[in-house]
Motif scaffolding. Structure first.
Motif, PDB file in Angstrom:
ATOM      1  N   ALA A 157       8.038  28.541  28.608  1.00 40.46           N
ATOM      2  CA  ALA A 157       7.913  29.922  28.137  1.00 40.46           C
ATOM      3  C   ALA A 157       7.682  30.891  29.286  1.00 40.46           C
ATOM      4  N   LEU A 158       7.108  30.405  30.381  1.00 34.91           N
ATOM      5  CA  LEU A 158       6.773  31.281  31.501  1.00 34.91           C
ATOM      6  C   LEU A 158       7.930  31.471  32.470  1.00 34.91           C
ATOM      7  N   ILE A 159       8.716  30.406  32.716  1.00 30.03           N
ATOM      8  CA  ILE A 159       9.770  30.501  33.730  1.00 30.03           C
ATOM      9  C   ILE A 159      11.153  30.111  33.201  1.00 30.03           C
ATOM     10  N   GLY A 160      11.237  29.759  31.929  1.00 28.73           N
ATOM     11  CA  GLY A 160      12.510  29.343  31.359  1.00 28.73           C
ATOM     12  C   GLY A 160      12.622  27.827  31.303  1.00 28.73           C
ATOM     13  N   ALA A 161      13.235  27.343  30.248  1.00 24.25           N
ATOM     14  CA  ALA A 161      13.302  25.899  30.031  1.00 24.25           C
ATOM     15  C   ALA A 161      14.078  25.171  31.122  1.00 24.25           C
TER      16      ALA A 161
END
Length: 269
Positions: free
Chosen positions: A155-159
């Motif tokens: 959620a913070l940097i992309g899957a």
């Protein structure tokens, strides 16, 4: 509320006044092992600093929260191959935790939470926490920082980026280190983790497993046999201080919320 957060900095009189049955005490613990050739070996440094961030956030919510001295040595596992690493037996670690619980309980300090930075500590934490629940009604949660962080990273940097950067020697610890103590890391040594390690003709699939016919089988190997750089299954070049800052803020919010909403209210049987 007294400004001091670390228990070690309290005078004995301040301890008598502030470490009462309303106080919450965080018990940080980690390890001294290979975290990747680019990162400091002591992940307990990050666990200790995360405990301080959680305590500060909990205090902002009005909860008198203190941080106990960190346990720097982790329970023995496959990382004992780390040159210069120091680990302790499961029985010794259980004994340390057992004694810490006992000392705090004797003085009426029952609102405890463990802030853990090492997977090898989990068995000892489980054993001691269950024992103290059974014999004294204590209910002590343990926040395994990096396990929580793995779940928060997408959620913070992309899957896609999280899938590539996550792993031992990569995210979350390298990014957290770049945030907390960038001067201790060696950017010149950062490189993707090696692949294709094998032992006795079998493909190594983890720090304690090989792959056979599509299945993971546990075997008695050591971390150094899985990776010569300490990094495994990840690309540490993708880690950053920005990711570390976002992770630290999120972990502090989760930890402080748990303290505020549950630990401070007394999780006792």
């Amino acid at each position: 509320m007294i400004d001091k957060i670390r228990m070690a900095e309290l005078t004995s009189q301040e301890a008598r006044e502030h470490l009462d049955d309303k106080a919450v005490v965080l018990l940080p613990m980690g390890s001294l092992e290979d975290q990747g050739i680019h990162a400091p070996m002591g992940d307990y440094l990050a666990a200790d600093l995360m405990a301080m961030e959680i305590a500060k956030a909990a205090r902002a919510d009005g909860v008198a929260t203190f941080v106990a001295p960190v346990i720097p040595f982790g329970g023995k596992d496959y990382f004992e191959s780390s040159h210069g690493g120091i680990s302790i037996s499961h029985a010794t670690l259980c004994g340390i935790l057992d004694d810490m619980f006992g000392c705090l309980h004797r003085h009426g300090i029952r609102k405890l939470m463990i802030v853990n930075g090492h997977g090898g500590n989990v068995p000892a934490i489980t054993e001691v926490a269950l024992r103290w629940r059974q014999k004294a009604g204590l209910f002590v949660p343990s926040m395994y920082l990096w396990q929580v962080a793995y779940g928060e990273l997408p959620a913070l940097i992309g899957a896609d980026k999280a899938a590539k950067s996550s792993g031992h020697g990569g995210d979350p610890l390298t990014s957290v280190g770049l945030h907390f103590y960038p001067d201790l890391l060696r950017p010149d040594l950062v490189r993707p983790s090696p692949t294709g390690s094998a032992i006795k003709g079998l493909t190594i699939s983890g720090f304690s497993t090989i792959s056979y016919d599509g299945a993971k089988i546990q075997v008695p190997i050591e971390a150094l046999e899985a990776t010569e750089t300490g990094a495994y299954g990840c690309d540490p070049t993708l880690c950053s201080a920005e990711t570390g800052s976002a992770l630290t803020a999120r972990l502090a919010a989760i930890g402080a919320g748990l303290v505020r909403d549950h630990v401070a209210r007394g999780l006792h049987d």
